[in-house]
Design an enzyme around this catalytic site. Sequence first.
Site, PDB file in Angstrom:
ATOM      1  N   ASN A 105      -6.442  28.317  29.083  1.00 62.35           N
ATOM      2  CA  ASN A 105      -5.256  28.583  28.284  1.00 62.35           C
ATOM      3  C   ASN A 105      -5.566  28.588  26.792  1.00 62.35           C
ATOM      4  O   ASN A 105      -5.683  29.646  26.176  1.00 62.35           O
ATOM      5  CB  ASN A 105      -4.156  27.551  28.605  1.00 62.35           C
ATOM      6  CG  ASN A 105      -2.811  27.956  28.041  1.00 62.35           C
ATOM      7  OD1 ASN A 105      -2.730  28.756  27.097  1.00 62.35           O
ATOM      8  ND2 ASN A 105      -1.738  27.434  28.611  1.00 62.35           N
ATOM      9  N   ASP A 106      -5.742  27.401  26.194  1.00 61.24           N
ATOM     10  CA  ASP A 106      -5.964  27.327  24.753  1.00 61.24           C
ATOM     11  C   ASP A 106      -7.168  28.145  24.310  1.00 61.24           C
ATOM     12  O   ASP A 106      -7.177  28.688  23.196  1.00 61.24           O
ATOM     13  CB  ASP A 106      -6.164  25.865  24.319  1.00 61.24           C
ATOM     14  CG  ASP A 106      -4.867  25.069  24.405  1.00 61.24           C
ATOM     15  OD1 ASP A 106      -4.954  23.839  24.576  1.00 61.24           O
ATOM     16  OD2 ASP A 106      -3.799  25.681  24.320  1.00 61.24           O
ATOM     17  N   VAL A 107      -8.189  28.256  25.170  1.00 63.94           N
ATOM     18  CA  VAL A 107      -9.403  28.962  24.726  1.00 63.94           C
ATOM     19  C   VAL A 107      -9.199  30.462  24.656  1.00 63.94           C
ATOM     20  O   VAL A 107     -10.090  31.184  24.234  1.00 63.94           O
ATOM     21  CB  VAL A 107     -10.615  28.642  25.649  1.00 63.94           C
ATOM     22  CG1 VAL A 107     -10.891  27.162  25.640  1.00 63.94           C
ATOM     23  CG2 VAL A 107     -10.395  29.181  27.050  1.00 63.94           C
TER      24      VAL A 107
END
Lengths: 105, 514
Positions: B441-443
Amino acid sequence: MDFIAILSIFVLACFVGYFVVWAVTPALHTPLMAVTNAISSVIIVGALIAAAAPTVLGAIGAGSGVAKALGLLAVVLASINIFGGFAVTARMLAMYKKKERPVAK
Amino acid sequence: MPAFAGMAKWVVGTNAMHELTVSPWASLAYLVAGMCFILALRGLSSPASSQRGNRFGIIGMTIAVVTTLVTHVPIVQHLLVSDTGPAVAVRTIDWVTVVEILAAIGIGAVIGLVTARRIAMTAMPQLVAAFHSLVGLAAVLVGVAAYLNPQAFGISDLVIPLIGQPFAVIHPVSRIELGLGVAIGAITFSGSVIAFLKLNGNMGGKPIMLPGRHVINIALLAAILGLIAYFVTDQSAWIFWTITLLSFVIGFLLIVPIGGADMPVVVSMLNSYSGWAAAAMGFTLHNSAMIITGALVGSSGAILSYIMCRAMNRSFISVIAGGFGQSSDAGGPAAASDRPWKRGSAEDAAFLMSQAEQVIIVPGYGMAVAQAQHVLREMGDKLKAEGVRVKYAIHPVAGRMPGHMNVLLAEANVPYDDVFELEDINSEFAQTDVAFVIGANDVTNPAAKTDKSSPIYGMPVLDVEKAKTVLFIKRSMGGVGYAGVDNDLFYRDNTMMLLADAKKMVEDIVKALD
């Protein structure tokens, strides 16, 4: 060995460690953690010395009987790490395969 | 005739200055063991040389253990009283202890081997944390044993007073080394136990923050260091036990406030500490195998921690200070934005990918949780059979441990030359038809590049949004990623959200590809 000698070994080993670990490919970072854990269990050497030590004069407090028992316990813990660590590393490393080349085009 | 008088020249003794003297052959053997360990790590530069490297590690450990057993044969001394002459001291091998030692090794071997065979690859982070705790505890136990029986380790001088029992005075330098060894070992132990509980799900991934924790931690650290210094002047038991106890406490307090997904840094850090603990014991025992190993492991953990922090664009101090991040199960309020987003089905995904020239798959922790790596590989194989080029892109902090995604893909039989690190594959997204994000997700959040107010600003991310189409698997639109931010990727025109359990969705795609 005097202190300066072992300090020298330590410093040189840190340098070697720096270069060797930077050369590890990121794909193998997990096996790296597993194998470094296994080799850090070389502390079993200290545990074996404690477990094999004869009862001597000058043991503080409860005496070397306790020291021996603790040494044996540390031998168990370190052995778990040694056998488990190398075995799980071997298991992981065996999984890495290259792409199979097609036999005929 | 006293047995094994000849063993005397093998046995570790103390010289006139009561320093530890080890036979030169033993020292040489320990040095060779250290060399083997260096080669073991060197082997990990590529999968081709790695298995040979592991064998070197095993050889080195065998050399170290056998050398120790041979130079420290347990000996028991009897006094033989005879009628005709003076009493004679007879030394024989203490077979009971020999059996005890071999049994201890055997028990450890069985537990270790069974665990290694049975453990699921998705549980590797917890296993590594658990193993680190064992090293930490072993270091503490060896330290305590050295404190209780310092003569056996050659780190003390025996003082025989005119009245009273003889007692041992531990050398000042040894006291520092010993103090550091038990302190670092204890921190490693308690810290690793907490890390294990968080990774295994026994403890929530949410950071637990005590009020004033920074002050408490710094005070504890100062107390431990101060006591170690004081220990040099006074070797009373209360000082030694207090150092040990405070170290256990600070290990616990340090890790508890760190969020679940920051565990890659924590586990690497604890890996490093376990090395320094071994090194400290090596200094105490003047053992070159332990010192070399400690240096190798300490540097390895430190470098991995640095790599993880760099990949998150956060400083090590900020990670350790804790308090960052939500647990992955913090469902949270539904994504606050009402921005429109596109939804897709398994059939849409199958169609898009089968028509593509190149598909890049981006796996993350969610794939591990869903155990989707095997079906993912099946999907990849089906796509390859249709002439699609399939590659995998791994972000350094994907997963809960460095290199975790790579191991899971290897387990699923994905060839390692299809798997690429961020630096190598990031430029390819612009020429890729489909980016398939599963469990990350965040990456993948482009806000890290553009939104200065975002907590993840500056973090290196995968440029998935540059692909022609992005397929993103997520269980539902509600809930946010670890950093607590919504992912801008979801709302882009070329992104299609596939809302379902990761494994189920991929299975459906595989069916649709048939």
